[in-house]
Scaffold this active site. Structure first.
Site: not given
Ligand code: ARG
Length: 410
Positions: A15, A96, A125, A178
């Site tokens: 990506d 993040r 994110d 993912s």
């Molecule tokens: N749902 C979780 C969160 O919002 C995990 C996110 C995982 N991110 C990803 N890019 N797969 O913190």
């Protein structure tokens, strides 16, 4: 005229590699990549850096952030026993803001106008990156190529990569999940997990053993805390990042740390999430056990409410907000006496607190014991109950089930 610059959060995966080309070609920008190591699985770091350079970026900064992540982020998460919706220890939400702060620093170094990330438009994110970036510097502009481009599927992206000379890792089309991971754990989404009725297949789990295949004898671990921060395992002092890595192994080896849950995302949809968080769950369990021994009752009760607020605030990307700062001040005040040791037992997918001790303990054996020579004055309880029940008794007489008023109502 020289081109405007963009600082991209680069993971080295498909990506964000496609993002490099897209930012160069569609937006006409010079790209600077930032790859932060927060403890994720990092195969071929040099290769990833070289790949970015080969794609013509001005520079690719690889930042070692594990210690900063542990000391500035995980310590606060532990102090707040942070669990979004009482279940999820916030691993992605914690990394993040740290990455965002580095993007902003580097944007300033290069006098860049833009910052970019590779998040989709459905997840949390993107909000965390953008809220953090814009709180740290409201004048920066954020670009989210994945949200903007027309590459609807993985094969579309692979085709774009081939057309634009972006190397495509073998098997790029067949990774069924993912994944996001760091020191605090691993998040697994997508594929067959999108049906909440499907049991997670074995290949979902990599940090934790199947409890059916774990050792037949328990493992004991003593965790020492100083002012709420874990500082040693079995008496051996170590930096927090190393301690977390070690606990991930010990707990994971005993099959502890798997979560499979439904979660309410910020954007309003529910998602099915699997997590592996062995050290995170262990440390929060141990930390709570020590707080139970050392926090004054009303502080502990108030803290339980504010922990939920803290977790929701951080989940929602508000790491640099004034609310989060104020909550941290409360949490920090509560940690002054959270010093001591917690003994844990790992066995077949479980972690149990077996003992706790503290030089600051508020537990008073003389008061609590059921032995005859207790220092607790049981007679004082009579007056206490008299006063404590006065309001209830008054209500019962006037409006309770047997009162005249209640009978007249029916
Ligand atoms: N749902 C979780 C969160 O919002 C995990 C996110 C995982 N991110 C990803 N890019 N797969 O913190």
């Amino acid at each position: 005229m020289s081109k405007e610059k963009v600082v991209l959060a680069y993971s080295g995966g498909l990506d964000t590699s496609v993002c490099i080309k897209w930012l160069q070609e569609e937006k006409g920008l010079d790209v600077i990549c930032v790859l932060g190591n927060v403890g994720q699985e990092l195969h071929g770091l040099e290769y990833k850096k070289q790949k970015a350079l080969d794609l013509g970026v001005i520079d690719c900064h690889v930042l070692e952030l594990k210690d900063e992540f542990a000391d500035e982020y995980l310590t606060k998460a532990i102090a707040a026993n942070s669990m979004y919706e009482n279940k999820y220890p916030l691993l992605s939400a914690l990394s993040r803001p740290l990455l965002a702060s580095k993007l902003v620093d580097i944007a300033h170094q290069y006098d860049a106008k833009y910052v970019a990330h590779g998040c989709t438009g459905k997840g949390n994110d993107q909000v965390r990156f953008e809220a953090s970036i814009l709180t740290l510097d409201p004048d920066l502009e954020v670009i989210a190529p994945v949200r903007e481009w027309d590459l609807k599927s993985r094969p579309d992206e692979v085709a774009y990569a081939h057309e634009h000379g972006v190397p495509v890792p073998e098997g790029a089309n067949d990774n069924p999940y993912s994944i996001d991971d760091n020191l605090w754990g691993r998040a697994i989404e997508c594929g067959v997990l999108e049906d909440p009725w499907n049991e997670p297949p074995h290949d979902v789990w990599v940090m934790t053993k199947d409890p059916e295949e774990t050792p037949d004898t328990p493992t004991y671990v003593d965790v020492d805390f100083e002012k709420g921060v874990p500082v040693a395992l079995d008496g051996e002092k170590m930096p927090l990042a190393a301690l977390v890595e070690k606990l991930n192994q010990v707990a994971g080896n005993n099959g502890y740390g798997r979560l499979d849950l439904m979660e309410n995302r910020m954007v309003g949809l529910k998602s099915r999430e699997c997590y592996e968080v062995p050290a995170a769950l262990t440390l929060i369990t141990a930390h709570k056990a020590l707080e139970d021994l050392t926090l004054e009752r009303d502080v502990l009760h108030q803290k339980l409410y504010l922990e939920q607020t803290w977790a929701t605030c951080v989940y929602n990307g508000q790491w640099f907000s004034p609310l989060k700062k104020a909550l941290d001040a409360f949490m920090a005040e509560t940690q002054k006496f959270v010093t001591g040791t917690v003994r844990l037992k790992f066995f077949k997918g479980h972690c149990t607190v077996m003992g706790r001790k503290s030089p600051c303990s508020l537990y008073d054996y003389g008061l609590a014991t059921y032995d005859r020579d207790t220092t607790f004055d049981e007679k004082a309880a009579v007056g206490f109950i008299e006063i404590e029940t006065l309001s209830l008794k008054t209500w019962a007489k006037m409006q309770g089930p047997t009162s005249l008023a209640a009978q007249n109502l029916s």
